[in-house]
Design an enzyme around this catalytic site. Structure first.
Site, PDB file in Angstrom:
ATOM      1  N   LYS B  76     -32.912  20.370 -23.881  1.00 17.16           N
ATOM      2  CA  LYS B  76     -32.282  19.303 -23.092  1.00 17.16           C
ATOM      3  C   LYS B  76     -31.303  19.973 -22.132  1.00 17.16           C
ATOM      4  O   LYS B  76     -30.610  20.922 -22.522  1.00 17.16           O
ATOM      5  CB  LYS B  76     -31.558  18.334 -24.033  1.00 17.16           C
ATOM      6  CG  LYS B  76     -30.942  17.126 -23.346  1.00 17.16           C
ATOM      7  CD  LYS B  76     -30.286  16.188 -24.362  1.00 17.16           C
ATOM      8  CE  LYS B  76     -29.696  14.942 -23.690  1.00 17.16           C
ATOM      9  NZ  LYS B  76     -29.076  14.019 -24.664  1.00 17.16           N
ATOM     10  N   SER B 151     -30.545   9.107 -24.422  1.00 16.08           N
ATOM     11  CA  SER B 151     -30.466   9.882 -23.197  1.00 16.08           C
ATOM     12  C   SER B 151     -31.405  11.089 -23.171  1.00 16.08           C
ATOM     13  O   SER B 151     -31.681  11.625 -22.109  1.00 16.08           O
ATOM     14  CB  SER B 151     -29.038  10.378 -23.011  1.00 16.08           C
ATOM     15  OG  SER B 151     -28.705  11.305 -24.029  1.00 16.08           O
ATOM     16  N   SER B 175     -29.230   8.937 -28.971  1.00 12.75           N
ATOM     17  CA  SER B 175     -29.964   9.622 -27.902  1.00 12.75           C
ATOM     18  C   SER B 175     -31.089  10.543 -28.365  1.00 12.75           C
ATOM     19  O   SER B 175     -31.856  11.029 -27.534  1.00 12.75           O
ATOM     20  CB  SER B 175     -28.998  10.416 -27.028  1.00 12.75           C
ATOM     21  OG  SER B 175     -28.259   9.551 -26.214  1.00 12.75           O
TER      22      SER B 175
END
Lengths: 477, 485
Positions: B76, B151, B175
Site C-alpha cells: 500500500k 482505504s 481499511s
C-alpha cells in the site's frame, strides 16, 4: 501609591543527554546546519518518536533535588502550532501530567535571610530548530540541529517580589542543574534561558495584577534589567490611568525596553492532546531507586559539609558551593594542601578576582587546582610569604610555569636564615643612626620603620616573623 | 501461476518449476495487461522487482531461502520505501521519494519478497471507497462500475484480480477488512501493536495498524508471521513474542464458542449480506462450533467516537505536511502564512481537509472536553464491551460491511452515509482488537465478507478459525472474470 511586584519564572534548561529527546541524533552544539537531524528530527512522513530514558532520569533527578512530587505516571502531549523550525507541526511537550510536580527551593536574600520559592512543576519537551533570517536574500533558512533536543521547563510559583529575588532564584536553579550534571548551564549557547511573568499590584491587594510574559532572557543581568524596566512600565501605565494588557513582550537589551510581541487575543490555541505515538511514562520504584543512587551531593549539603569538615565560615562555604566546578576546584586544593582556610581565601580571593577580571569560568581558569595547590604548599611551609605568593600567582596565571619553577627562576625563596637576616638588620641600623637613637630613647613607633627597611632591603623575601623577632632583640639589646 | 497459494508458489520455486524472476515477470505482465481497468497501482517498480527476484533465485539455489523468498508482493502506498515514491495517494506527496524504509518494508525485504509496486488507496487512508485518491478511483474487479472499498482499495483489487499474490494494507477503521470483504479476498488486521507502525504514514496513530491481504487465511498466516513483531522504533509496538501462525491452522473447531452480537444484525444491514453471514454461521455449527448470542451495547457509539478521535489525531499528524521540507509547495508564496495556506489547500483533497477541520475543532479550546475527552470515554466503554464478551466466547462473528460493493460515485457526495458504512469495523480499531475478513457466499454476484473478531493477540486462533472455514468452503477460491482466469 505603593506598588508590589509579583514575579514567576519559566526556566528552560537543556538536558545534557548525548542524543535527542525522541531520536538518536547527537545534541552537540555548533555542528554544520542540518547535519544532526535524522528522519525523525526532519519529521519525515511515517516516523515515530522513541523516548530517551536518560532525559527521563535527569528530570526525575531534578524533581528529587527540589523535593518535588514525582508522580508514577506522566504523559506527553502534542502542542500544535505551525512554524518552519517546528518540523512536526507540533511540539511534543507535557501538559496536564508533567514528570515533576510541586517542589521548592530556598534562596538567600541580600539581608541574609532565606526565602522559600515554590516550583509549580517541571516538564520535558522538545526544543525547536532555528530559523535563520540573515544570508538568505528574503528567504528564511532553517537549521534543525537543535530540533528535538530535550528541555526541562521549570515553572516557578509567583513567589518572587523583586528582580533581585528573581535573579537569586535563577542563579540557584542554574547552580543546581549544574551540580546535578543534568544541564551544562551554558547561557551563550542557549542551554539555560528564561521567561519571566511580571505583574504589579497596589501594596496589600490580594489579587494579582494583569501579567506580561517577558520572553527568552538569556543572562542574569538581563533578567534583572528586563524585570525592572517592565515593572516601571506597568506602574507608569496604571498611574496614567491605563490598564496593563496580558501579552508576551520581548526585552531589547540594546534599547533597554520591552516591547509587545503578541497579545492574548493573538495567542495560539495549542490544542494540546496526549501524543498517541508515546505510551504514558511510568516512573517505577526501580527507576526512582537507581536515580536516587546517582543523586550527587546538593549545594546545600555540600555547604554544610564544608562548614563542618573544613571549618569554613558560612559565607565562604556559601560562595564556594555556588557553582559545582568551583566547589570541586576548592575541594581538590583543600584536600591536597591540608590547608582549608588558606585554600578558601585564595580561591575566593586571588582566583575569583582574576577569573572575574578575565570573564572566565573556573573551568577555564589559567591557574589549575594543581598549580594553586603547589603555590599554597609553598606558603604553608614558609618558602614564600603571602605577599610574594601573589606575584607568583600572577606569574602562573601568565603561563610562566608552576609555583616552584617560578620561585626558583626568580629567586623568590623566603630568607629564614637568621644569620642572613641579622646581617641585613645590622646594615639597616648602621645606616640609620638617628632613628636608632630616637627608638632607644623611647619612640617605639619607629619599630615599624625598621621592619619596613629590612623587608625592603631583602626584596620582601625575609620571613616577616623572623624579622620581627630578630629586630626586636637587636634594637632592645 | 497466479492462482496458486503462497505455499504452492514456494513449493514451485523450490522444485524449480519456475524461477522467482519468471514468477515476478508473470505478475508484472498481468499488472501491465489488466491494471488499466482497475487503477490499483500508483507506482509499478519492475526494475526493483526483477533485481530482488534475481537475488531471491540465488538464495533459493543456495538453499538459504525462507518460506516467502521469491514470491512477489505489493505495498500500500502508505508504507515508506527508500528511493521510491511514497505518495499516500495525495498530491501533497506526489513528489515525495522516501529516504528510508518502513519496518514492514524491511521485514518483507528480509523475507526475500520482490516488490512489484505501490498500490492505490484513499488519500492518507481517509475513505471507505478508494475514491479520494489523487490518482483516481480504484475499480472493483468483480464489477468495474463499483468501488473496491477503502482505504486499502488498490491492494485489495490487485490481490482479488490476481495481479499480485499478496499485498500489505493498513486498517484504521476497517481499511483492510472492508475492501477484503468487497473484493472477495482474505484480509487480516492484527491487534494494535502487533505490526510496527514505523514508516507507515500516520492517519490516526492510536488506531492505525498494518496487515495483510491474500487469497486465504493460510497465506495471511505466512505473511503476518514475517511482518509482525516488536520494533524498538515504535513505542506502541508490543514486546510479546510472535506465534507461529501457520502451526495452529489445522486445529479442530469442535467446542469453539462464537459470539454473535445482536447489534451487528440490526437496521441497515442488507438482507442478502445477512443471509450470507447466517449461512456461514451455519457452516461453523457443522464444524462443531457453538453460537452464543452476545451484546455489545455501545456499538452505536463507535461511529461518533471514531469520527472525533481519528480526525483529532490526523489534524496533528498531517501538520508536518507544510511544504517546508518536502511535499507540495505552492508557487511564489508571498509570505509564510500564504505558503502554508496555499500549499495545504492545493495539496490536500476535500475528504482530508474535512477531517483536519473536524479534528482541529474537536481539540480546540472550549470544545476539547465535549468532543475529544468524551469520545475517549466512549472508547473505553466500547473496549469494555468486548472485554466482557470475551469472558464467554472465543471469537465474535458478524458482517464486515452492511452492503456489498456500492457503485462508484454513489456515496462520494454524502460523507455521512459513507461513514455509516464503517459501522461494523470501527469498534474493533477503537478497542485495538484483531479481526479478519473471510469471503463467504456472495450476494447477487458480489462478494461478502464475514468478520471474525478475536481477543487481544489471538491472531493464531483467528487464522485457525478462518482456515477451517476455508477448508470446508470454496468461496475464497472464486476469482473475478476478465483477468485471464
Amino acid at each position: 501609591m505603593e506598588w508590589e511586584t509579583v514575579i514567576g519564572l519559566e526556566i528552560h534548561a537543556q538536558l545534557s543527554t548525548k542524543s535527542k529527546l525522541f531520536s538518536g541524533s547527537s545534541t552537540a552544539y555548533g555542528a554544520e546546519p542540518n547535519t544532526q537531524a535524522n528522519v525523525v528530527d526532519l519529521a519525515m512522513p511515517g516516523v515515530l518518536p522513541v523516548l530517551n530514558i536518560d532525559a527521563v532520569r535527569k528530570a526525575v533527578m531534578f524533581g528529587m533535588a527540589i523535593e518535588a512530587d514525582v508522580p508514577d505516571v506522566s504523559v506527553f502531549a502534542r502542542k500544535n502550532y505551525f512554524y518552519p523550525d517546528l518540523p512536526q507541526g507540533y511540539q511534543i511537550s507535557q501538559f496536564d501530567k508533567p514528570i515533576v510536580g510541586l517542589g521548592h527551593l530556598d534562596i538567600e536574600l541580600e539581608n541574609g535571610e532565606t526565602k522559600r520559592i515554590g516550583v509549580t512543576r517541571a516538564h520535558l519537551e522538545q526544543d525547536a530548530g532555528k530559523s535563520l533570517h540573515k544570508d538568505f536574500a528574503g528567504q528564511t533558512g532553517v537549521d534543525l540541529n537543535r530540533s528535538g533536543t530535550p528541555l526541562l521547563e521549570i515553572v516557578s510559583e509567583p513567589d518572587m517580589s523583586n528582580a533581585k529575588e528573581a535573579v537569586a532564584y535563577m542563579k540557584k536553579i542554574h547552580s543546581l542543574v549544574q551540580f546535578l550534571g543534568i544541564c551544562d548551564g551554558n547561557m551563550q549557547e542557549g542551554s539555560f534561558r528564561c521567561d519571566a511573568n511580571v505583574s504589579v499590584r497596589p501594596k496589600g491587594q490580594a489579587e494579582f495584577g494583569t501579567r506580561a510574559e517577558l520572553k527568552n532572557i538569556n543572562s542574569f543581568k538581563f533578567v534583572e534589567r528586563a524585570i525592572n524596566i517592565e515593572v516601571e512600565r506597568q506602574i507608569d501605565v496604571i498611574e496614567a490611568g491605563g490598564e496593563v494588557v496580558q501579552e508576551t513582550r520581548l526585552f531589547d537589551p540594546d534599547k533597554d525596553e520591552t516591547r509587545s510581541m503578541r497579545s492574548k487575543e493573538e495567542a495560539n490555541d495549542y490544542r494540546y492532546f496526549p501524543d498517541p505515538d508515546l505510551l504514558p511514562v511510568a516512573i517505577t520504584q526501580e527507576l526512582r531507586d537507581s536515580v536516587r543512587a546517582e543523586l550527587p551531593e546538593l549545594p546545600e549539603q555540600k555547604k554544610q559539609r564544608f562548614i563542618n569538615q573544613f571549618e569554613l565560615s558560612a559565607f565562604d562555604a556559601g560562595v564556594l558551593t555556588s557553582n559545582r566546578a568551583l566547589s570541586d576546584y576548592f575541594e581538590a586544593v583543600a584536600e591536597a594542601t591540608g590547608e582549608a582556610k588558606l585554600s578558601a581565601n585564595w580561591v575566593n580571593g586571588e582566583l575569583a578576582s582574576h577569573l572575574n577580571k578575565a570573564e572566565l569560568d573556573v573551568t577555564e581558569s589559567k591557574v589549575s587546582a594543581e598549580q594553586l595547590t603547589g603555590l599554597i604548599k609553598r606558603i604553608a611551609d614558609n618558602t614564600i610569604s603571602g605577599k610574594i605568593a601573589k606575584d607568583v600567582f600572577e606569574a602562573i596565571w601568565n603561563g610562566e610555569g608552576d609555583a616552584d619553577e617560578i620561585i626558583e627562576a626568580k629567586g623568590l625563596k623566603q630568607i629564614t636564615d637568621s644569620g642572613a637576616i641579622e646581617s641585613i638588620i645590622d646594615e639597616i641600623i648602621a645606616a640609620n643612626p638617628g632613628q636608632y637613637e630616637q627608638y632607644r630613647s623611647g619612640k617605639d613607633k619607629l619599630f615599624g620603620f625598621f621592619v619596613g627597611q629590612v623587608m625592603k632591603a631583602s626584596k620582601g623575601k625575609a620571613n616577616p616573623a623572623e624579622v620581627n623577632r630578630l629586630l626586636k632583640a637587636k634594637l632592645d639589646a | 501461476m497466479h492462482n496458486k497459494s503462497l505455499t504452492e508458489l514456494a513449493a514451485g520455486l523450490r522444485a524449480g518449476e519456475f524461477t522467482s524472476v519468471e514468477l515476478t515477470q508473470h505478475f508484472l505482465d498481468r499488472i501491465e495487461k489488466y491494471d488499466e481497468s482497475l487503477n490499483s497501482f500508483i507506482t509499478v517498480t519492475p526494475e526493483i522487482a526483477l533485481a530482488q527476484a534475481a537475488e531471491a533465485d540465488a538464495q533459493i539455489a543456495a538453499g538459504t531461502a525462507g518460506p516467502l523468498t521469491g514470491i512477489p508482493m505489493a505495498l500500500k502506498d502508505i508504507f515508506c520505501t527508500d528511493g521510491v515514491k511514497t505518495s499516500c495517494a495525495s498530491k501533497m506527496l506526489d513528489n515525495f521519494i522516501s529516504p528510508y524504509n518502513a519496518t514492514v518494508v524491511e521485514k518483507l525485504k528480509a523475507a526475500g519478497m520482490p516488490m512489484l509496486g505501490k498500490t492505490n488507496m484513499d488519500e492518507f487512508a481517509m475513505g471507505s471507497s478508494n475514491e479520494s485518491s489523487y490518482y483516481g478511483a480504484v475499480k472493483n474487479p468483480w464489477d468495474t462500475e463499483r468501488v473496491p472499498g477503502g482505504s486499502s482499495g488498490g491492494s485489495a483489487a490487485a490481490v482479488a484480480a490476481r495481479l499480485v499474490p499478496m499485498a500489505t494494507g493498513t486498517d484504521t477503521g476497517g481499511s483492510i477488512r472492508q475492501p477484503a470483504s468487497l473484493t472477495g479476498i482474505t484480509g487480516i488486521k492484527p491487534t494494535y501493536g502487533r505490526v510496527s507502525r514505523f514508516g507507515m504514514i500516520a492517519y490516526a496513530s492510536s488506531l492505525d495498524q498494518g496487515g495483510v491481504f491474500a487469497r486465504d487465511a493460510a497465506d495471511c498466516a505466512l505473511v503476518l508471521g514475517a511482518m509482525a513483531g516488536f520494533d524498538e522504533k515504535d513505542s506502541t509496538s508490543s514486546e510479546r513474542e510472535v506465534e507461529d501462525y501457520a502451526a495452529g491452522l489445522d486445529q479442530s473447531l469442535q467446542g469453539l464458542r462464537i459470539g454473535v452480537p445482536a447489534e451487528y444484525f440490526g437496521e441497515g444491514l442488507d438482507e442478502g449480506v445477512a443471509a450470507s453471514i447466517k449461512s456461514a454461521l451455519d457452516k461453523y455449527k457443522e464444524l462443531g462450533a457453538e453460537i452464543v448470542e452476545i451484546e455489545l451495547p455501545n456499538t452505536g457509539l463507535a461511529i461518533p467516537s471514531y469520527y472525533v478521535i481519528a480526525p483529532a489525531e490526523c489534524s496533528a499528524n498531517l501538520s508536518r505536511l507544510d511544504g517546508v521540507r518536502y511535499g507540495h509547495r505552492c508557487e511564489d508564496p508571498v509570505d509564510l502564512e500564504d505558503m502554508y495556506k496555499r500549499s495545504r489547500a492545493e495539496g490536500f483533497g476535500s475528504e482530508v481537509k474535512r477531517r483536519i477541520m473536524v479534528g482541529t475543532y474537536a481539540l480546540s479550546a472550549g470544545y476539547y472536553d465535549a468532543y475529544y475527552l468524551k469520545a475517549q470515554k466512549v472508547r473505553r466503554k466500547i473496549k469494555d464491551d468486548f472485554v466482557q464478551a470475551f469472558e464467554n466466547v472465543d471469537v465474535i462473528m458478524g458482517p464486515v460491511s452492511p452492503t456489498t460493493a456500492f457503485k462508484l460515485g454513489e456515496k462520494s457526495d454524502d460523507p455521512v452515509s459513507m461513514y455509516l458504512s464503517d459501522i461494523y469495523t470501527l469498534a474493533v480499531n477503537l478497542a485495538g482488537l484483531p479481526a479478519i475478513s473471510v469471503p463467504v457466499e456472495p450476494a447477487e454476484g458480489l462478494p461478502v465478507g464475514l468478520q471474525i473478531i478475536g481477543n487481544y493477540f489471538d491472531e493464531s486462533r483467528l487464522l485457525n478459525v478462518a482456515h477451517q472455514f476455508q477448508q470446508a468452503t470454496d468461496w475464497h477460491k472464486q476469482s473475478p472474470e476478465g483477468f485471464g482466469g
